[in-house]
Design a protein around this motif. Structure first.
Motif, PDB file in Angstrom:
ATOM      1  N   VAL A   1       1.031  -1.430  -0.198  1.00  0.00           N
ATOM      2  CA  VAL A   1       0.041   0.123   0.010  1.00  0.00           C
ATOM      3  C   VAL A   1       0.930   1.230   0.010  1.00  0.00           C
ATOM      4  N   ASP A   2       2.224   1.104  -0.306  1.00  0.00           N
ATOM      5  CA  ASP A   2       3.024   2.581  -0.253  1.00  0.00           C
ATOM      6  C   ASP A   2       2.541   3.544  -1.485  1.00  0.00           C
ATOM      7  N   ASP A   3       1.897   2.991  -2.416  1.00  0.00           N
ATOM      8  CA  ASP A   3       1.226   4.162  -3.456  1.00  0.00           C
ATOM      9  C   ASP A   3       0.163   5.035  -2.603  1.00  0.00           C
ATOM     10  N   PHE A   4      -0.296   4.618  -1.362  1.00  0.00           N
ATOM     11  CA  PHE A   4      -1.087   5.352  -0.628  1.00  0.00           C
ATOM     12  C   PHE A   4      -0.668   5.997   0.602  1.00  0.00           C
ATOM     13  N   ARG A   5       0.743   5.951   0.946  1.00  0.00           N
ATOM     14  CA  ARG A   5       1.428   6.331   2.109  1.00  0.00           C
ATOM     15  C   ARG A   5       1.699   7.858   2.263  1.00  0.00           C
TER      16      ARG A   5
ATOM     17  N   ALA B   1       3.195  14.125   1.260  1.00  0.00           N
ATOM     18  CA  ALA B   1       3.808  13.989  -0.109  1.00  0.00           C
ATOM     19  C   ALA B   1       2.821  14.157  -1.172  1.00  0.00           C
ATOM     20  N   ASP B   2       1.587  13.717  -0.676  1.00  0.00           N
ATOM     21  CA  ASP B   2       0.594  13.933  -1.703  1.00  0.00           C
ATOM     22  C   ASP B   2       0.953  13.404  -3.284  1.00  0.00           C
ATOM     23  N   ARG B   3       2.200  12.715  -3.415  1.00  0.00           N
ATOM     24  CA  ARG B   3       2.664  12.158  -4.462  1.00  0.00           C
ATOM     25  C   ARG B   3       2.490  13.108  -5.983  1.00  0.00           C
TER      26      ARG B   3
ATOM     27  N   MET C   1      -5.971   1.860   8.074  1.00  0.00           N
ATOM     28  CA  MET C   1      -6.040   2.873   6.576  1.00  0.00           C
ATOM     29  C   MET C   1      -5.642   4.508   7.217  1.00  0.00           C
ATOM     30  N   ALA C   2      -6.073   4.893   8.381  1.00  0.00           N
ATOM     31  CA  ALA C   2      -5.549   6.245   8.684  1.00  0.00           C
ATOM     32  C   ALA C   2      -4.138   6.372   8.834  1.00  0.00           C
ATOM     33  N   ARG C   3      -3.625   5.325   9.670  1.00  0.00           N
ATOM     34  CA  ARG C   3      -2.195   5.253   9.663  1.00  0.00           C
ATOM     35  C   ARG C   3      -1.188   5.129   8.280  1.00  0.00           C
ATOM     36  N   VAL C   4      -1.870   4.452   7.493  1.00  0.00           N
ATOM     37  CA  VAL C   4      -0.997   4.322   6.169  1.00  0.00           C
ATOM     38  C   VAL C   4      -1.172   5.879   5.558  1.00  0.00           C
ATOM     39  N   VAL C   5      -2.490   6.284   5.226  1.00  0.00           N
ATOM     40  CA  VAL C   5      -2.689   7.397   4.699  1.00  0.00           C
ATOM     41  C   VAL C   5      -2.101   8.823   5.180  1.00  0.00           C
ATOM     42  N   GLY C   6      -2.130   8.860   6.610  1.00  0.00           N
ATOM     43  CA  GLY C   6      -1.749   9.786   7.313  1.00  0.00           C
ATOM     44  C   GLY C   6      -2.709  10.948   7.795  1.00  0.00           C
ATOM     45  N   PHE C   7      -3.887  10.486   7.576  1.00  0.00           N
ATOM     46  CA  PHE C   7      -5.122  11.177   8.099  1.00  0.00           C
ATOM     47  C   PHE C   7      -6.369  10.300   7.970  1.00  0.00           C
TER      48      PHE C   7
END
Length: 270
Positions: free
Chosen positions: A18-22, A27-29, A90-96
């Protein structure tokens, strides 16, 4: 769940799948930021559905089970993983914490050739210096709703495929063709050479009233600028006509997305 292709449970926050969502809050990619990968990111069931229906190649989905299951029909033929986690993971991966409960990421397709977009269009929006992502998103939503064929991005515009723009547009930025102009405002000549009348939207004195400008006739490109300084003198001078929206006394301008919606409606002649 039957119907959702490749559903994969995620319980480890550090799972590399799930690194694409991290860390999207940092960074927001974005491709113009350190580490940015230039991915298109959609949030929420409605916007994800629009990403799935767009030309952008989807890489993966990530969400809580209920929201991923809501997308069962749209993802039934999709040959990509749909990662499922509880809201905390999910919140911990995404950052919010994501109230909308589901994300999807896609690669950017090859950029559209502006000459090709101009050749197949009759009504275009041309943007200069619009740096606010929410304004961009709202403007693209208005363009989709009011039948604008495409958007050309001139000097000083932010990335319309930034996550916030995609969200505010309700995913419509993914369906309205867009292209970047390399030479500004010199590339406006390409529009004129293709039979377009170029209208610069500006509140300056001497501009023709929108109701009298005849923008519902023939091929028309509307040039819109940033809310603060508006269009540059060079952009206005490169246009065929300067047009203003009549307003009550004491008000000198509108939000650019609002002004765009009014003008796009005038293009339709309805």
């Amino acid at each position: 769940m039957a119907g959702v292709a490749h559903m994969v449970e995620i319980s480890d926050v550090d799972d590399p799948r799930v690194d694409d969502f991290r860390d999207l809050s940092r960074a927001d990619r974005r491709p113009d930021r350190p580490g940015g990968r230039g991915l298109v990111i959609a949030e929420g069931v409605v916007v994800v559905e629009r990403l799935l229906a767009s030309p952008y190649p989807v890489r993966a989905l990530f969400g809580v089970r209920r929201r991923v299951e809501d997308l069962a029909e749209a993802t039934a033929e999709l040959d990509v993983p749909a990662y499922v986690a509880d809201a905390d993971v999910m919140a911990r991966v995404v950052g919010f914490h994501l109230n909308r409960g589901v994300l999807a990421v896609a690669d950017r397709t090859l950029a559209v050739d502006p000459a090709e977009l101009v050749a197949r269009s009759r009504r275009l929006a041309v943007l200069e210096g619009i740096g606010d992502h929410e304004n961009l998103g709202a403007l693209f939503r208005n363009a989709a709703a009011l039948g604008v064929d495409g958007v050309l991005l001139g000097a000083g515009c932010s990335d319309p495929l930034y996550r916030r723009s995609v969200r505010v547009s309700m995913g419509h930025v993914l369906r309205v063709p867009l292209a970047h102009l390399e030479t500004w405002p010199g590339d406006l000549k390409m529009l004129r050479d293709n039979g377009f009348r170029i209208a610069a939207l500006t509140p300056r004195g001497g501009s023709k009233s929108l109701r009298d400008a005849g923008l519902d006739q023939g091929k028309v490109a509307v040039v819109l600028g940033s809310e603060g300084p508006g269009l540059t003198d060079e952009a206005i001078e490169a246009a065929d006509v300067a047009v203003r929206i009549p307003m009550a006394g004491g008000v000198d301008s509108l939000n650019v997305a609002t002004a765009a919606a009014i003008t796009f409606h005038a293009l339709s002649g309805t």
